[in-house]
Motif scaffolding. Structure first.
Motif, short mmCIF file in Angstrom:
data_model
loop_
_atom_site.label_atom_id
_atom_site.label_comp_id
_atom_site.label_asym_id
_atom_site.label_seq_id
_atom_site.Cartn_x
_atom_site.Cartn_y
_atom_site.Cartn_z
N LYS A 45 0.81 -1.23 0.00
CA LYS A 45 0.00 0.00 0.00
C LYS A 45 0.84 1.27 0.00
O LYS A 45 0.31 2.36 -0.18
N ILE A 46 2.13 1.13 0.28
CA ILE A 46 2.99 2.32 0.25
C ILE A 46 3.62 2.39 -1.12
O ILE A 46 4.59 1.69 -1.43
N ASN A 47 3.02 3.19 -1.97
CA ASN A 47 3.40 3.17 -3.37
C ASN A 47 4.25 4.35 -3.80
O ASN A 47 4.21 5.42 -3.19
N GLY A 48 4.95 4.14 -4.86
CA GLY A 48 5.80 5.18 -5.44
C GLY A 48 6.44 4.64 -6.69
O GLY A 48 5.95 3.68 -7.27
N ALA A 49 7.55 5.24 -7.09
CA ALA A 49 8.16 4.79 -8.33
C ALA A 49 9.66 4.62 -8.18
O ALA A 49 10.30 5.28 -7.37
N THR A 50 10.19 3.71 -9.00
CA THR A 50 11.64 3.62 -9.19
C THR A 50 11.96 4.44 -10.44
O THR A 50 11.28 4.29 -11.46
N ILE A 51 12.97 5.28 -10.34
CA ILE A 51 13.34 6.11 -11.49
C ILE A 51 14.61 5.53 -12.12
O ILE A 51 15.62 5.33 -11.42
N VAL A 97 17.04 6.40 -8.74
CA VAL A 97 16.32 6.62 -7.48
C VAL A 97 15.49 5.37 -7.22
O VAL A 97 14.55 5.08 -7.95
N PRO A 98 15.84 4.60 -6.20
CA PRO A 98 15.10 3.36 -5.95
C PRO A 98 13.63 3.62 -5.64
O PRO A 98 12.76 2.89 -6.11
N PHE A 99 13.36 4.65 -4.88
CA PHE A 99 11.96 4.92 -4.52
C PHE A 99 11.71 6.42 -4.44
O PHE A 99 12.40 7.13 -3.72
N MET A 100 10.74 6.86 -5.20
CA MET A 100 10.33 8.26 -5.15
C MET A 100 8.82 8.29 -4.97
O MET A 100 8.10 7.60 -5.70
N GLU A 101 8.37 9.06 -4.01
CA GLU A 101 6.93 9.25 -3.88
C GLU A 101 6.44 9.98 -5.10
O GLU A 101 7.10 10.89 -5.59
N MET A 102 5.28 9.62 -5.60
CA MET A 102 4.79 10.29 -6.81
C MET A 102 3.44 10.92 -6.51
O MET A 102 2.39 10.41 -6.88
#
Ligand code: SRM
Ligand code: SRM
Ligand code: SRM
Ligand code: SRM
Ligand code: SF4
Ligand code: SF4
Ligand code: SF4
Ligand code: SF4
Ligand code: SF4
Ligand code: SF4
Ligand code: SF4
Ligand code: SF4
Lengths: 352, 396, 396, 352
Positions: free
Chosen positions: B295-301, B320-325
């Motif tokens: 449920k904690i979502n975001g993106a890998t760049i 970037v392994p995890f970025m909030e979007m």
């Protein structure tokens, strides 16, 4: 003054109320058949999708017929996919079969969902590009006709992504496809000295060559190509139209296999060279078609359920791939470009 | 209207189960001379096994540097309708969603001012309007603008970004692909429409690791949705799958790349060691009713993807392994702008972002963007001992 | 004899469970001034954290171009015994086997004419005689020759080949490593002793995939024993292992890289799908009494290994998947000679064989050696489309 | 005239009758303890091996003691291994313990057999080379003293190969070791113009630089180094003694991990950078020693039975390696040399 820089139409304006209502609230989907999906939302609402491949090169009248069908069955809403399939978005399950019948009547068959071959990605070819070594649409048509059973019937171990690029620029994601056809040249370009002098920036042309095969020829205000070093990428031609690289006697297609972009199970992989060259044989490219069919049949027969093309080869090994396909392995298959060494087999382990 | 061109070779591509592009061109040829000539020139190409298109001179539309690909026949005497046959790239709606009334307007314009042939869509994602005259370009653009359709990219600029269907019709979108692509496209209209960089730059956005828009393979900036917490397991649905005869061991447990799924056949329960999950998405793909993403979502760049010219094809790599979007997507914009600035300053002509990073090193890229080095960026650390030290890092 | 040098820092390395090299130098220092000076200079290096050896001028022995590494102290005033302190490389017996009477002769010579310090052995495999004067070099060589010891390689020549213990004391030698290394060394005395190539060339031979002489990592030509037929399974011994509590699943079945071993716990029988075995040797390593290699033996030939200078370290790669290795080893000699000829003609100064192949392509290497391209040469075929065609292959 | 080119002593002349008799006829072996092996021949004969690590830098008097022991227990036969261990070859089992006692008495402990750390490969260092960034023998002594328990006791999941090279030339197979220490420089070399003019061939020096950091300075008959491009490989110094690269303030050790050369289970692998720099701290290099100990302890604790160092990391992932070791990951760890791109993570799959 006309307005500029206002951007594309807003996607929400292109969506049905059902889609907007359930935007980001889809719960799961089911594959109903190779041409039909249903997506179920958190609130229980259902959206049916009927997908069909298209030739991508479409006349507006055909698009108008699609619009008519969408008006008839989908409240006027449809979409295209990232592989240029058309997807009709239905709210009423009972519309599925009539829509399919109408599609069939106009020569379109639903398919490409699940473990099938979906629409074949491709590029311009002789229709509109100035650098192709092969045509695009014609080969795609011939290939898709041949493998059509794999498009309508789910008899593959996993999905299989076919694509084609008409030159080494590889427009499309051809370099990461399960099976890819790529147009190649095989002889160095010809330098038309007088035209070069007039049309081209010598330093740019020299700099364009990745293998440093080009040097200036100041006397003629032109350039000279060292044929030994040229690997026919066509990049000089892109920079300078006075260095044409076409040669009908030698241009043709190479086939690459085993790529993918999803990270499911195995990370994305590049496709690798399977067949270095097949001559152009318009209008139906029988050798390309036969080879692609063979490549797919062998995979369909030998791979385990759930294994993409490249995963299958990883398991059996490239030694075996060349054995089971009967394709010859040649010096062309051995990388000799920048990142070659890590592809060499620095281990005494392999299969006979 | 003269007769349809004779195309004995092309005619062999009219039949067969797959829809025929020749039929499409013939539809056009019946009412449009350029289409008829296209048939003829294509037939000639089939006979001679060579293209008959020339390099484009620069053509365009007022206020725009891109969006048009100039194209000229090299046998205009034979096919006068193709003397000029330029392509226009029109920016598609995010996710390629269409409402028929809006689309019909576009089709009407193209009937009036162009060949009537299109690509739905180009490989980058644009609507491709295939073939018109130089003096119609501005008219097409004006008419399109009037109906709310703007041009896409071409040349050394930002190319039309694209995204998978995402939340529009997919349960697996970890990020709002459509809103992101729409927002970025609107924000970077200047970059999209006025070439000013060393080379092209592409952005593609997929909602999950399945990468439905092939972002990693063909975008300089690839944005892939993911999650940070645990996969949600619905125990009842697991049992349903198994009872339905699903090969949970063969298709899920054995295929997990980190072997972090275990299944107990007695209790018919599946458990995931999320700590070792790499979020490859296979288990979820195979059991969509039983498993859901965290449920904690975001993106890998990921950065650097492009086709083989010049240095081999690159697939984008993690920066970037995890970025909030979350809207307004400031973090990704900041990053993009820093990258463009650095690339613009350092890139050679026709050097893609990935190639510049290859030439100058990730070190230089990280410094320019202020991103920290993290192990997620590499498959493994370097094997050679040839690393650099900054002046500030060594003892003077 | 003056007093032993004071070495407070080095003295801290006298104790501890691992045998001390300082103790060894001190042994020498008691009777040899150069050793005493070596203690002093080393202590100085420890204080200053820098080497005190200079680049060597060329020194040598009549008739030989290699075998001696010239070495000079950069502080000869402080350590006159090190003004000249050259190393001599002496070719070891194959497999590093020694009979004490023969070795004692060598030790006596070195006592008389050198520092008395040695390396048993150098990383290439030679006996290293560590430190003597220029004017003793010839004498050492002459005395050694008298006792049947010849020099090893140095400079741009063939370096002393080496091999694992092989049939001398190992049940896994698929080839006669010792006879091969001995034969090749004798055959190529000229190449070994008279530098004439672009750079050094090393040959290393391991009897099996365990690669006990690290051939793949550090030889331009790596010869690794293997077999063509089936692994021999002794069913009784399998049962014995299992009954003895051996974890046959965890250590053998699960670790097989191609998953071609199956084990039936009921019948306690193990079976191997040899068709898919890649001969990694793990199963045999783990159950030496139960499993033996096949009977049709030979070698895989790999080319190109070297350390990181200049283009990164390369591990050798397969060029001949299987070569019979029967005396007089003509096939491998033919190959070596073709390689040397090609390298000699095309190599730049200080370009190792592997680097030349990288620069000119395997294509060029295969043409020069007449070897056929086979898939065993690569982990996978190329991913880029940039391949070359010979003039003869294309239509003129 | 003295004879030349006669080659090394014949190995058969260096072998006992038992070895010659059973040459190529060994049937199997057993590990008796961490210092002792037995090899059994087809005919049932047995050969016992007692192995001990050596410092490799050995005085002839020590070698003479070895000879004495071999005479006493082994009919005069012994050998060295590819890692510079000594191996006594016994025919009589009852000689094993007395030999071991004698070895212990002279400060040598049998060990290094089976799942242990065997002898540590290394190079010349400050003892004899002109290019080292670190000493060799001193660090080896300090490290082996610290990890000696792993040498005598079989408490590792698999064998562990330690090695050291004192400069980037990496004499030895350091680049494929489980744990490797490598001497590195961190500042560009200094050009001593006058000496360069006298001693060096300018074109060779320029050509020697792999990163093209060197260009000629014709005015001074010397060269100039572009500090930005220099990665301190020392290759120019190898070509030209007038370009010294030493810097006691900045030279030191890097640590690489996870390499192997055997193909067992997983093909041979290169070692990868774990720690970019630890300063020289003679005489006992405490930071290097502590780091190596930590690296081994973590592996010993976390790896599964039968897993070599690199196989363990492959399983847990490099993300985790840096977590469990607590080592910082830096820009240095990211390759930026020729073959860099294939080492980048072109997949969204990784661990947090
Ligand atoms: C419609 C589309 C997205 C879009 O924005 O247009 C889409 C839609 C879906 N994809 Fe996809 N994918 C679409 C392009 C892709 C691509 C890109 C491509 O093909 O160029 C990929 C990467 C392919 C590759 O790796 O080379 C892709 C890899 C997947 C996968 C992972 C497959 C794998 O195991 O490697 C799944 C999961 C699965 O099927 O198990 C998936 C699953 C799905 C699901 C089931 C997602 C969902 O819950 O809605 C959708 C229906 C799939 C089906 O056809 O069976 N989709 N999907 C694209 C349809 C293209 C077409 O016309 O066929
Ligand atoms: C129209 C289109 C192919 C198609 O049939 O769909 C296309 C057509 C051309 N591409 Fe492309 N590329 C198209 C998508 C791509 C893609 C795919 C993508 O964007 O997702 C790629 C691979 C990804 C990438 O960017 O690397 C692609 C990689 C190239 C390259 C090689 C770039 C590289 O770094 O390797 C070139 C060469 C160049 O830029 O000079 C190129 C150049 C060209 C040119 C402009 C030819 C040239 O040398 O000037 C083609 C114009 C053809 C014409 O007359 O219409 N095109 N090109 C695609 C754009 C349609 C659209 O806007 O939607
Ligand atoms: C003595 C020895 C180290 C040792 O302590 O054991 C050694 C010592 C030197 N090596 Fe080495 N190398 C020694 C085995 C190796 C090995 C290992 C092997 O042969 O198995 C390698 C790695 C494998 C390889 O060849 O690539 C090795 C890779 C190098 C290199 C880098 C070559 C490369 O391609 O990367 C150099 C640099 C050079 O040649 O200029 C080098 C250069 C040197 C020089 C000659 C230094 C120089 O720049 O001139 C050293 C002389 C030290 C001295 O004063 O005695 N040494 N060198 C080894 C030879 C002993 C023997 O003959 O038995
Ligand atoms: C004596 C020696 C050969 C020689 O000609 O000198 C040797 C001897 C044996 N090796 Fe080895 N190996 C020797 C260097 C090597 C090397 C090279 C190295 O370390 O530089 C390797 C490659 C190491 C690597 O991969 O980095 C090597 C990888 C093996 C392996 C595979 C280990 C693995 O699982 O990766 C085995 C099999 C095993 O132990 O299961 C093996 C097994 C053996 C056996 C059991 C073979 C036999 O049946 O006689 C011998 C006793 C092993 C033991 O110590 O437990 N030997 N062996 C070398 C001893 C060096 C030392 O002083 O420790
Ligand atoms: S792949 Fe090449 S020939 Fe085909 S459209 Fe792209 S640039 Fe043109
Ligand atoms: S085709 Fe490519 S390799 Fe050949 S000269 Fe032109 S740019 Fe160079
Ligand atoms: S990439 Fe993921 S989120 Fe996007 S459509 Fe495919 S499965 Fe759905
Ligand atoms: S997402 Fe992939 S890695 Fe994670 S548990 Fe599922 S299959 Fe395993
Ligand atoms: S490499 Fe093989 S044959 Fe040689 S000693 Fe090691 S295990 Fe025995
Ligand atoms: S040798 Fe290796 S690949 Fe062959 S069966 Fe044994 S473990 Fe498997
Ligand atoms: S590694 Fe470097 S410093 Fe050490 S011996 Fe070899 S060349 Fe000399
Ligand atoms: S140390 Fe290496 S990189 Fe630096 S200038 Fe010298 S040769 Fe070039």
């Amino acid at each position: 003054m006309v307005k500029t820089d206002f951007g594309p139409p807003k996607y929400l304006d292109m969506m049905s109320d059902l889609c907007k209502r359930n935007y980001g609230k889809w719960k799961y989907h089911e594959v109903l058949d190779t041409g039909t999906l249903v997506h179920v939302a958190e609130n229980g609402e259902k959206l049916y999708t009927v997908r069909s491949a298209t030739p991508r090169l479409i006349h507006i009248d055909t698009l108008r017929v699609f619009c008519d069908l969408a008006d008839k069955y989908c409240n006027g809403f449809f979409r295209f996919t990232s592989r240029h399939s058309i997807e009709f978005l239905l709210e009423d399950e009972s519309n599925i079969e009539p829509l399919k019948a109408d599609l069939h009547a106009m020569g379109y068959s639903p398919g490409g969902v699940g473990n099938t071959i979906s629409n074949m990605l491709h590029t311009q070819g002789w229709i509109h590009c100035h650098t192709p070594a092969i045509d695009a649409s014609g080969i795609v048509k011939a290939v898709m006709d041949e493998v059509f059973d794999y498009y309508t019937e789910a008899k593959l171990p996993a999905r299989l992504r076919l694509s084609l690029a008409c030159c080494l620029n590889m427009c499309g994601a051809v370099h990461c496809s399960d099976v890819a056809i790529v147009g190649i040249h095989r002889v160095p370009p010809k330098v038309l000295d007088e035209k070069v002098a007039k049309m081209c920036e010598i330093p740019n042309v020299v700099a364009a060559c990745p293998t440093r095969a080009i040097r200036p020829e100041p006397a003629k205000k032109s350039v000279v190509i060292n044929d030994e070093k040229c690997m026919y990428c066509g990049n000089c031609y892109t920079m300078c139209p006075a260095i044409p690289i076409f040669d009908p006697k030698n241009d043709g297609a190479a086939i690459f296999v085993g790529g993918k972009v999803s990270d499911a199970r195995h990370p994305a992989m590049f496709s690798k060279l399977a067949v270095p060259y097949i001559p152009n044989e318009p209008p139906k490219w029988p050798t390309v078609v036969k080879t692609v069919r063979m490549l797919i049949d062998v995979y369909a027969k030998d791979a385990k359920q759930g294994e993409r093309y490249g995963e299958w080869i990883n398991r059996i090994g490239w030694e075996r791939f060349f054995k089971v396909t009967g394709l010859p392995f040649t010096d062309k298959h051995i990388d000799d470009y920048i990142f070659s060494v890590p592809t060499f087999r620095s281990t005494a382990t392999f299969k006979w | 209207m003269p007769e349809l061109r004779k195309t004995p070779m092309l005619d062999q591509l009219l039949d067969g189960p797959f829809p025929s592009f020749v039929k499409e061109i013939k539809k056009g040829a019946e009412k449009n001379e350029a289409c008829n000539d296209l048939l003829g020139q294509l037939e000639l190409s089939y006979e001679e096994k060579i293209t008959h298109w020339k390099h484009g001179g620069i053509v365009g539309v007022t206020g725009y540097g891109g969006g048009v690909i100039g194209r000229y026949s090299d046998v205009p005497e034979q096919f006068p309708g193709l003397t000029e046959f330029h392509t226009m790239r029109v920016n598609q709606p995010a996710g390629w969603f269409y409402k028929t009334d809006r689309l019909r307007k576009l089709l009407d314009i193209w009937e009036k001012r162009g060949s009537g042939l299109t690509n739905f869509h180009g490989a980058t994602g644009d609507i491709i309007l295939l073939g018109t005259h130089t003096d119609e370009l501005q008219n097409v653009a004006d008419d399109l603008a009037h109906e709310g359709w703007d041009l896409g990219g071409s040349g050394s600029d930002l190319r039309t970004p694209s995204a998978c269907v995402g939340p529009g019709r997919c349960e697996w979108a970890c990020i709002d692909t459509l809103d992101i692509v729409d927002t970025l496209t609107r924000r970077y209209q200047n970059e999209l429409h006025r070439p000013m960089w060393p080379y092209k730059f592409k952005i593609k956005i997929s909602g999950c690791a399945n990468d439905g828009v092939a972002a990693k393979a063909r975008a300089d900036c690839s944005i892939i949705g993911t999650w940070k917490d645990n996969i949600q397991v619905n125990r009842t649905e697991v049992v349903n799958y198994v009872n339905g005869g699903f090969d949970i061991i063969g298709q899920v447990v054995d295929k997990c790349p980190t072997k972090c799924i275990s299944y107990n056949p007695v209790t018919k329960s599946l458990s995931i060691d999320d700590n070792n999950c790499v979020r490859c998405h296979n288990c979820i793909n195979k059991m969509p009713k039983a498993l859901r993403q965290g449920k904690i979502n975001g993106a890998t760049i990921l950065i650097g993807g492009h086709a083989p010219i010049l240095q081999s094809a690159f697939m984008s790599w993690v920066v970037v392994p995890f970025m909030e979007m979350k809207p307004p997507y400031t973090e990704i914009s900041d990053l993009l702008e820093k990258i463009w600035e650095w690339w613009d300053e350092n890139g050679k002509m026709r050097e893609r972002t990935g190639e510049l990073i290859y030439r100058l090193g990730m070190r230089s890229f990280l410094k320019a963007t202020g991103l920290p080095a993290v192990p997620q960026m590499v498959l493994h650390p370097r094997t050679n001992p040839f690393f650099f030290w900054d002046k500030e890092e060594v003892n003077q």
